[in-house]
Enzyme design. Structure first.
Site, PDB file in Angstrom:
ATOM      1  N   LYS A 104       0.842  -1.183   0.000  1.00 15.19           N
ATOM      2  CA  LYS A 104       0.000   0.000   0.000  1.00 15.19           C
ATOM      3  C   LYS A 104       0.884   1.242   0.000  1.00 15.19           C
ATOM      4  O   LYS A 104       1.851   1.333   0.745  1.00 15.19           O
ATOM      5  CB  LYS A 104      -0.918   0.003   1.227  1.00 15.19           C
ATOM      6  CG  LYS A 104      -1.894   1.172   1.259  1.00 15.19           C
ATOM      7  CD  LYS A 104      -2.843   1.078   2.425  1.00 15.19           C
ATOM      8  CE  LYS A 104      -3.828   2.239   2.404  1.00 15.19           C
ATOM      9  NZ  LYS A 104      -4.790   2.186   3.516  1.00 15.19           N
ATOM     10  N   GLU A 107     -18.078  -3.643  11.236  1.00 14.40           N
ATOM     11  CA  GLU A 107     -18.941  -2.868  12.116  1.00 14.40           C
ATOM     12  C   GLU A 107     -19.897  -3.752  12.904  1.00 14.40           C
ATOM     13  O   GLU A 107     -20.207  -3.463  14.072  1.00 14.40           O
ATOM     14  CB  GLU A 107     -19.728  -1.839  11.300  1.00 14.40           C
ATOM     15  CG  GLU A 107     -18.903  -0.673  10.772  1.00 14.40           C
ATOM     16  CD  GLU A 107     -18.129  -1.011   9.514  1.00 14.40           C
ATOM     17  OE1 GLU A 107     -17.373  -0.147   9.038  1.00 14.40           O
ATOM     18  OE2 GLU A 107     -18.275  -2.152   8.997  1.00 14.40           O
ATOM     19  N   ARG A 157     -24.039  -0.616   8.571  1.00 13.32           N
ATOM     20  CA  ARG A 157     -23.588  -1.993   8.373  1.00 13.32           C
ATOM     21  C   ARG A 157     -23.807  -2.843   9.620  1.00 13.32           C
ATOM     22  O   ARG A 157     -23.905  -4.063   9.538  1.00 13.32           O
ATOM     23  CB  ARG A 157     -22.110  -1.995   7.986  1.00 13.32           C
ATOM     24  CG  ARG A 157     -21.815  -1.300   6.659  1.00 13.32           C
ATOM     25  CD  ARG A 157     -20.343  -0.902   6.544  1.00 13.32           C
ATOM     26  NE  ARG A 157     -19.446  -2.020   6.644  1.00 13.32           N
ATOM     27  CZ  ARG A 157     -18.972  -2.725   5.605  1.00 13.32           C
ATOM     28  NH1 ARG A 157     -19.338  -2.418   4.383  1.00 13.32           N
ATOM     29  NH2 ARG A 157     -18.145  -3.720   5.786  1.00 13.32           N
TER      30      ARG A 157
END
Length: 654
Positions: free
Chosen positions: A288, A389, A417
């Site tokens: 990343k 979540e 969510r």
């Protein structure tokens, strides 16, 4: 003399057809040019930087070998797709990224035929791609279905549900590419991450497996029959080389790990898996933020970049009355102030200093929710649940059951969510869990997937929950203290951006009444109508009142503070002393604060006032700056002032 282009290969590529014309040995150079374009652009526009920089080679390889005008490519989450946008006929508009009428910061099915979904949240790509594959099979359609899933998104429960389902199917063709960079927004957490780290450090699985098969088959005469009979034994030996093959146990053919920044290796791996039927998982190792200077030292691997500061020519607005039909949109400047997130950060840290039962929970957003300092100061009372979540909320309920006081810092749109867990594990148990809902309201450049417009609608129907919203930073402090003192669930919503300072609240004398459960506060007196505003929209109401006062119209401004419980008695009194009352909120009109007021009035019976609701219209709104979208939906001080123009025959212009 023409200046030599810094991106000579990229200049030749407008779409994947052009890409396929390049010889393979030039693709690595093209990748370097793509990274430069992304860096140069995002440093100006802002946006998600690290994820896209990490999948450049993967994206180029995919478009080199597939035709995604027909084949389907689903990104999880969509902010990995910047290189994809540059290769799919959007490079001339890439500089408009996340701007009004410009390109979305995520994949967007209405933006390009190359995008299968509008995808801004995590965990659902495998489900979506599987659905496409199943639908194609049912219709007799032959095409490829590919999902690119970040390793953190793979930890989402719904992703496992998709893998579990796909692995049980025999007739559907699906490729799931696991983009393993060990990061989501923060560092990836959980057992899956630990398992992937083992795979990263071990011998390549498929090479080991093929070597074992080759060794057995090379035995004269009996080799091939023996190999066929010893399938289970081969798998057992293979699992000694690479620990615990989770994905093959789920029914996927597993390939990898492969180096996601080695173009030759990427092309070879994709060509091999493309030939296979059934469901396949390709494990790709990437970095990343690759190519972003210093990203290896950052906590978020250059996850996102803020936009550069444009040069602004200040122009004082003229207060000349004109007809509303010809009003020019003028977006009022907002004070700089401190970020709402920073106010929350201070609040929870101060609570934790004197209360060792306070626990901060986030779902892979320690920085975005303002919990980085809390994590450093109270590491034993900080929990990052990853992009899950549902799990975060259920875990918070368990902590509250044990006597702790958990604070779940989750964006308003992301809390959706975990909706079932909010009800089942928190509301039904009547537990003291605080939901700190950052980015509530219109968020601007991140667009439709991230607008937090529905939290009041989906939470206020639950019995026993307290819902409140502060007008400024100090009031957020008070509400956090109040939430700690309550014995049931609480939701506190606050927006993206900066909170106003007290001196920026025009017409407010600075005298604060203590925040008391279910009680509103009058901030400004007036006899020509009233605005009762919820949360940060109090500032807009005060600015509208100031604007009207310059034209001889004086309105009352009320800071509602609470949506539930509502200050019912005060609301009825307010509606009986004015001809016009306007409710104001940065939330959808349906089911929000205004709806709560209308329900109160309906239960009481006839009142003097004509009550009007100002909020976000019932629509889906694309990305633009927050100031632009506030103007677009009609929630500026000018729009509020115009609600009172008819009664006094005053034309208002800011």
């Amino acid at each position: 003399m023409n200046q030599q282009s810094q991106t000579p290969l990229f200049d030749l590529v407008n779409n994947p057809v052009d890409l396929k014309k390049l010889p393979r040995e030039q693709l690595a150079d093209l990748c370097a040019e793509l990274r430069k374009v992304i860096m140069d652009t995002v440093s100006v526009t802002g946006g998600h930087l690290g994820s896209g920089m990490g999948v450049v080679e993967l994206t180029v390889a995919l478009h080199y070998l597939y035709d995604f005008t027909d084949d389907r490519l689903v990104w999880d989450v969509g902010h990995q797709c910047y290189p994809h946008k540059l290769l799919t006929e959007r490079k001339d508009r890439f500089h408009t990224l996340r701007q009004k009428d410009g390109l979305s910061g995520f994949s967007n099915k209405w933006e390009s035929e190359y995008d299968a979904y509008l995808m801004g949240h995590a965990g659902t790509a495998a489900s979506a791609a599987l659905g496409i594959a199943m639908g194609d099979r049912m219709q007799g359609r032959k095409r490829e279905s590919v999902a690119v899933v970040g390793d953190a998104a793979m930890g989402c429960g719904v992703a496992f549900e998709a893998l579990n389902h796909a692995g049980s199917l025999e007739n559907d063709k699906l490729l799931v590419i696991l983009n393993d960079n060990r990061w989501s927004i923060a560092k990836t957490v959980g057992a899956l991450s630990r398992h992937l780290n083992k795979l990263r450090g071990g011998t390549f699985y498929n090479r080991a497996k093929e070597s074992i098969h080759h060794l057995i088959q090379s035995i004269p005469v009996v080799g091939k029959p023996l190999d066929a009979r010893l399938g289970d034994a081969v798998d057992m030996v293979k699992n000694m080389v690479v620990p615990g093959h989770l994905f093959e146990e789920l029914g996927f053919r597993y390939f990898g790990p492969v180096d996601g920044h080695n173009m030759t290796e990427m092309l070879e791996a994709l060509e091999n898996v493309k030939k296979l039927d059934g469901v396949t998982l390709l494990h790709v190792l990437t970095e990343k933020g690759k190519g972003v200077p210093g990203s290896e030292d950052r906590y978020d691997r250059a996850h996102a970049a803020k936009p550069g500061k444009p040069k602004v020519v200040k122009k004082e607005p003229e207060l000349v009355p004109v007809e509303p039909a010809v009003l020019q949109p003028i977006v009022p400047e907002r004070p700089k102030g401190r970020a709402w997130t920073a106010w929350f950060s201070d609040s929870i840290e101060k609570l934790a200093e004197t209360d060792d039962k306070i626990i901060a929970i986030t779902a892979a957003m320690p920085d975005g929710t303002g919990l980085m300092d809390f994590r450093e100061r109270f590491p034993e009372r900080f929990v990052d649940a990853g992009i899950a979540e549902q799990h975060a909320v259920a875990m918070a309920s368990g902590m509250a059951t044990s006597g702790m006081r958990p604070v779940c810092a989750i964006y308003s749109s992301f809390l959706q969510r975990g909706y079932d867990q909010v009800f089942q594990e928190v509301i039904l148990q009547r537990l003291p869990v605080v939901f700190a809902m950052d980015r509530a309201g219109l968020v601007g450049e991140d667009g439709a997937t991230h607008n937090g417009l529905y939290d009041l609608s989906y939470l206020r129907c639950f019995p026993g929950i307290v819902l409140m919203s502060p007008m400024d930073g100090p009031e957020l402090h008070e509400m956090m203290k109040l939430a700690r003192s309550l014995d049931g669930p609480v939701g506190i919503r606050y927006p993206r951006g900066n909170a106003p300072e007290a001196h920026d609240l025009v017409g407010f004398d600075g005298k604060r009444q203590p925040v008391a459960l279910g009680k509103a506060q009058v901030l400004r007196e007036g006899a020509d109508g009233a605005v009762i505003a919820y949360g940060h929209m109090v500032q807009t109401a005060l600015e509208a009142a100031d604007l009207l006062a310059k034209h001889g119209v004086n309105i009352e401004v009320v800071n509602a503070r609470f949506c539930k419980p509502l200050d019912n008695q005060f609301i009825i009194e307010l509606c009986n002393r004015h001809d016009r009352v306007v409710t104001l909120e940065d939330h959808t009109q349906i089911g929000g604060f205004g709806s709560t007021v209308l329900e109160c009035v309906a239960q009481h019976g006839e009142v003097r006032a004509n009550v009007q609701v100002m909020g976000v219209p019932d629509d889906i709104f694309e990305h633009m700056s927050r100031a632009q979208i506030i103007e677009h939906v009609g929630l500026t001080p000018r729009h509020v002032a115009q609600r009172f123009r008819v009664a006094k025959d005053v034309a208002v212009n800011t």
